[in-house]
Scaffold this motif. Sequence first.
Motif, PDB file in Angstrom:
ATOM      1  N   GLU A  41       0.839  -1.198   0.000  1.00  0.00           N
ATOM      2  CA  GLU A  41       0.000   0.000   0.000  1.00  0.00           C
ATOM      3  C   GLU A  41       0.877   1.251   0.000  1.00  0.00           C
ATOM      4  O   GLU A  41       0.609   2.211  -0.728  1.00  0.00           O
ATOM      5  CB  GLU A  41      -0.908   0.007   1.227  1.00  0.00           C
ATOM      6  N   ALA A  42       1.921   1.248   0.814  1.00  0.00           N
ATOM      7  CA  ALA A  42       2.828   2.397   0.881  1.00  0.00           C
ATOM      8  C   ALA A  42       3.520   2.613  -0.463  1.00  0.00           C
ATOM      9  O   ALA A  42       3.693   3.751  -0.910  1.00  0.00           O
ATOM     10  CB  ALA A  42       3.857   2.191   1.994  1.00  0.00           C
ATOM     11  N   TRP A  43       3.901   1.531  -1.123  1.00  0.00           N
ATOM     12  CA  TRP A  43       4.519   1.656  -2.448  1.00  0.00           C
ATOM     13  C   TRP A  43       3.514   2.236  -3.443  1.00  0.00           C
ATOM     14  O   TRP A  43       3.876   3.069  -4.278  1.00  0.00           O
ATOM     15  CB  TRP A  43       5.048   0.313  -2.936  1.00  0.00           C
ATOM     16  N   ALA A  44       2.281   1.818  -3.353  1.00  0.00           N
ATOM     17  CA  ALA A  44       1.249   2.361  -4.243  1.00  0.00           C
ATOM     18  C   ALA A  44       1.060   3.858  -4.004  1.00  0.00           C
ATOM     19  O   ALA A  44       0.846   4.615  -4.955  1.00  0.00           O
ATOM     20  CB  ALA A  44      -0.065   1.612  -4.041  1.00  0.00           C
ATOM     21  N   ASP A  45       1.168   4.291  -2.750  1.00  0.00           N
ATOM     22  CA  ASP A  45       1.067   5.722  -2.448  1.00  0.00           C
ATOM     23  C   ASP A  45       2.204   6.497  -3.107  1.00  0.00           C
ATOM     24  O   ASP A  45       1.989   7.574  -3.660  1.00  0.00           O
ATOM     25  CB  ASP A  45       1.092   5.964  -0.934  1.00  0.00           C
ATOM     26  N   LYS A  51       3.321   9.615 -10.196  1.00  0.00           N
ATOM     27  CA  LYS A  51       2.521   9.820 -11.406  1.00  0.00           C
ATOM     28  C   LYS A  51       2.009  11.251 -11.460  1.00  0.00           C
ATOM     29  O   LYS A  51       2.031  11.890 -12.505  1.00  0.00           O
ATOM     30  CB  LYS A  51       1.359   8.843 -11.466  1.00  0.00           C
ATOM     31  N   ARG A  52       1.578  11.763 -10.325  1.00  0.00           N
ATOM     32  CA  ARG A  52       1.109  13.150 -10.259  1.00  0.00           C
ATOM     33  C   ARG A  52       2.234  14.096 -10.676  1.00  0.00           C
ATOM     34  O   ARG A  52       2.020  15.032 -11.436  1.00  0.00           O
ATOM     35  CB  ARG A  52       0.633  13.462  -8.843  1.00  0.00           C
ATOM     36  N   ARG A  53       3.449  13.855 -10.170  1.00  0.00           N
ATOM     37  CA  ARG A  53       4.585  14.696 -10.541  1.00  0.00           C
ATOM     38  C   ARG A  53       4.873  14.558 -12.035  1.00  0.00           C
ATOM     39  O   ARG A  53       5.100  15.554 -12.721  1.00  0.00           O
ATOM     40  CB  ARG A  53       5.816  14.316  -9.731  1.00  0.00           C
ATOM     41  N   HIS A  54       4.847  13.332 -12.540  1.00  0.00           N
ATOM     42  CA  HIS A  54       5.112  13.119 -13.968  1.00  0.00           C
ATOM     43  C   HIS A  54       4.088  13.840 -14.832  1.00  0.00           C
ATOM     44  O   HIS A  54       4.417  14.319 -15.918  1.00  0.00           O
ATOM     45  CB  HIS A  54       5.115  11.627 -14.295  1.00  0.00           C
ATOM     46  N   ASP A  55       2.847  13.902 -14.379  1.00  0.00           N
ATOM     47  CA  ASP A  55       1.805  14.596 -15.137  1.00  0.00           C
ATOM     48  C   ASP A  55       1.979  16.113 -15.115  1.00  0.00           C
ATOM     49  O   ASP A  55       1.580  16.799 -16.056  1.00  0.00           O
ATOM     50  CB  ASP A  55       0.417  14.229 -14.594  1.00  0.00           C
ATOM     51  N   LEU A  56       2.561  16.652 -14.053  1.00  0.00           N
ATOM     52  CA  LEU A  56       2.772  18.096 -13.952  1.00  0.00           C
ATOM     53  C   LEU A  56       3.950  18.580 -14.800  1.00  0.00           C
ATOM     54  O   LEU A  56       3.949  19.712 -15.286  1.00  0.00           O
ATOM     55  CB  LEU A  56       3.034  18.487 -12.493  1.00  0.00           C
ATOM     56  N   ALA A 140       6.659  12.338   2.151  1.00  0.00           N
ATOM     57  CA  ALA A 140       5.859  11.696   3.213  1.00  0.00           C
ATOM     58  C   ALA A 140       5.574  10.234   2.853  1.00  0.00           C
ATOM     59  O   ALA A 140       5.662   9.343   3.709  1.00  0.00           O
ATOM     60  CB  ALA A 140       4.560  12.461   3.427  1.00  0.00           C
ATOM     61  N   ALA A 141       5.248   9.984   1.590  1.00  0.00           N
ATOM     62  CA  ALA A 141       4.965   8.611   1.153  1.00  0.00           C
ATOM     63  C   ALA A 141       6.224   7.745   1.252  1.00  0.00           C
ATOM     64  O   ALA A 141       6.154   6.578   1.644  1.00  0.00           O
ATOM     65  CB  ALA A 141       4.425   8.612  -0.276  1.00  0.00           C
ATOM     66  N   ARG A 142       7.386   8.304   0.921  1.00  0.00           N
ATOM     67  CA  ARG A 142       8.645   7.558   1.042  1.00  0.00           C
ATOM     68  C   ARG A 142       8.928   7.211   2.503  1.00  0.00           C
ATOM     69  O   ARG A 142       9.363   6.099   2.804  1.00  0.00           O
ATOM     70  CB  ARG A 142       9.817   8.374   0.499  1.00  0.00           C
ATOM     71  N   ARG A 143       8.717   8.181   3.382  1.00  0.00           N
ATOM     72  CA  ARG A 143       8.963   7.918   4.807  1.00  0.00           C
ATOM     73  C   ARG A 143       8.037   6.818   5.313  1.00  0.00           C
ATOM     74  O   ARG A 143       8.461   5.910   6.035  1.00  0.00           O
ATOM     75  CB  ARG A 143       8.769   9.193   5.639  1.00  0.00           C
ATOM     76  N   PHE A 144       6.753   6.882   4.935  1.00  0.00           N
ATOM     77  CA  PHE A 144       5.799   5.860   5.354  1.00  0.00           C
ATOM     78  C   PHE A 144       6.199   4.497   4.801  1.00  0.00           C
ATOM     79  O   PHE A 144       6.198   3.492   5.512  1.00  0.00           O
ATOM     80  CB  PHE A 144       4.380   6.237   4.919  1.00  0.00           C
ATOM     81  N   TYR A 145       6.564   4.459   3.529  1.00  0.00           N
ATOM     82  CA  TYR A 145       6.987   3.209   2.897  1.00  0.00           C
ATOM     83  C   TYR A 145       8.199   2.628   3.627  1.00  0.00           C
ATOM     84  O   TYR A 145       8.220   1.444   3.974  1.00  0.00           O
ATOM     85  CB  TYR A 145       7.316   3.445   1.421  1.00  0.00           C
TER      86      TYR A 145
END
Length: 191
Positions: A41-45, A51-56, A140-145
């Motif tokens: 789940e953390a990896w999916a986050d 993906k959001r960054r890649h889209d921007l 934050a997602a990296r830290r959680f992962y």
Amino acid sequence: MQTILSFFSGLGFLWAILILLVLWVVLVFNGLVRLRTRVREAWADIDVQLKRRHDLIPNLVETVKGYATHEKEVFENVTRARAQALGATDKTAMAGAENALSGTLKSLFAIAENYPELKANQNFLALQTELSDTEDKIQAARRFYNTMVMDLNMRIATFPTNLLAGMFGFQAEEFFKTADETEREPVAVKF
């Protein structure tokens, strides 16, 4: 008669031990499954935020291109780094590609510093804000992962859980880490 009773009471004790052992195996297995699921789940986050960054990035590059047309090499580098990040197949390759992308974004923002009109452009400012917010979410997602990976890896390596983890095929996961010290800095977003 008493020998029969003592035989059955001894047998009852063995059954109790067997039931406790089975219960322990079930609890350990379920705990490992729960941790592995949290890691996934953390990896999916992380993946969602990347993906959001890649889209921007294409919108940001196009906005900067309108003001800095002679900076073709930087645009190509950002585009190439984005393509490599999108094409990464495993966690190690993805971490390296994302770190390279962060570096090219730093150079893109450095170019923006030379164009006051660009820094005042509302579209550019909105994209900078979105990218900055996304970078914070990625961190934050990296830290959680990495926390979930640490928990899983510690559980897998700790005795006696390691015996069951090996039997059931649980393996240690890799941490999501930066490539070097310069990559530890966030992407500079200046207004």
